[in-house]
Design a protein around this motif. Structure first.
Motif, mmCIF file in Angstrom:
data_model
loop_
_atom_site.group_PDB
_atom_site.id
_atom_site.type_symbol
_atom_site.label_atom_id
_atom_site.label_comp_id
_atom_site.label_asym_id
_atom_site.label_seq_id
_atom_site.Cartn_x
_atom_site.Cartn_y
_atom_site.Cartn_z
ATOM 1 N N GLN A 122 0.875 -1.156 0.000
ATOM 2 C CA GLN A 122 0.000 0.000 0.000
ATOM 3 C C GLN A 122 0.917 1.212 0.000
ATOM 4 N N TYR A 171 -2.571 0.511 -4.320
ATOM 5 C CA TYR A 171 -1.884 -0.769 -4.182
ATOM 6 C C TYR A 171 -1.017 -1.039 -5.395
ATOM 7 N N LYS A 172 0.147 -1.584 -5.156
ATOM 8 C CA LYS A 172 1.053 -2.001 -6.223
ATOM 9 C C LYS A 172 1.755 -3.269 -5.768
ATOM 10 N N PRO A 204 7.784 -0.467 -7.506
ATOM 11 C CA PRO A 204 6.369 -0.818 -7.619
ATOM 12 C C PRO A 204 5.876 -0.747 -9.054
ATOM 13 N N ILE A 205 5.045 -1.726 -9.417
ATOM 14 C CA ILE A 205 4.402 -1.715 -10.725
ATOM 15 C C ILE A 205 2.899 -1.848 -10.513
ATOM 16 N N PRO A 206 2.123 -1.370 -11.473
ATOM 17 C CA PRO A 206 0.665 -1.489 -11.348
ATOM 18 C C PRO A 206 0.229 -2.956 -11.342
ATOM 19 N N ILE A 207 -0.791 -3.256 -10.585
ATOM 20 C CA ILE A 207 -1.314 -4.617 -10.515
ATOM 21 C C ILE A 207 -1.786 -5.074 -11.888
ATOM 22 N N PHE A 234 9.902 0.003 -15.987
ATOM 23 C CA PHE A 234 9.850 -0.112 -14.527
ATOM 24 C C PHE A 234 11.221 0.093 -13.894
ATOM 25 N N ASP A 257 5.661 -5.476 -6.372
ATOM 26 C CA ASP A 257 7.059 -5.275 -6.736
ATOM 27 C C ASP A 257 7.376 -6.117 -7.963
#
Length: 132
Positions: free
Chosen positions: A21, A27-28, A81-84, A64, A30
């Motif tokens: 978070q 939310y993302k 972090p990357i988008p879900i 990324f 790794d």
């Protein structure tokens, strides 16, 4: 003062995944954890993003490795972090290539998504423990 992400480990089927978070409440995941969940190495996600898969098209040009690293509360390491939605597209691509762990992640995600929405439709409330 540095603002940090908060981590939690969830299960998708039987596969653990660390989610984060961010300070903005979003939310993302790794990038390294996303690849590790399906037994792939660092370049696999980059190859996916730069590849010709229709699943990768929305992420064309996404880098990324240039994304800002974020510290995590209680952890000395930084995450990328990357988008879900990128993670799920990558897993679906891996599942289509026959990766069994990716297939398990995709199936578990779909099943839980339908079950949770059905619970909402029928006004069923379950605790997190009841989901396991």
């Amino acid at each position: 003062m540095t603002v940090k992400a908060i981590s939690a480990t969830i299960l998708l089927g039987v596969i653990p995944l660390v989610v984060y978070q961010l300070p903005d409440g979003g939310y993302k995941v790794d990038a390294i954890g996303v690849m590790g969940a399906v037994d792939k190495q660092k370049q696999s996600l980059t190859r996916f993003i730069n590849g010709k898969s229709p699943l990768a098209l929305p992420f064309s040009g996404y880098n990324f490795t240039q994304a800002e690293s974020i510290p995590v509360e209680g952890d000395a390491q930084l995450i990328k972090p990357i988008p879900i939605v990128l993670a799920t597209a990558y897993w679906l691509n891996q599942a289509n290539k026959g990766n069994q762990k990716a297939q398990a992640l995709v199936q578990a995600s779909m099943a839980e998504s339908i079950e949770r929405r059905a619970d909402v439709a029928f006004e069923i409330k379950r605790t997190q423990v009841q989901w396991h």
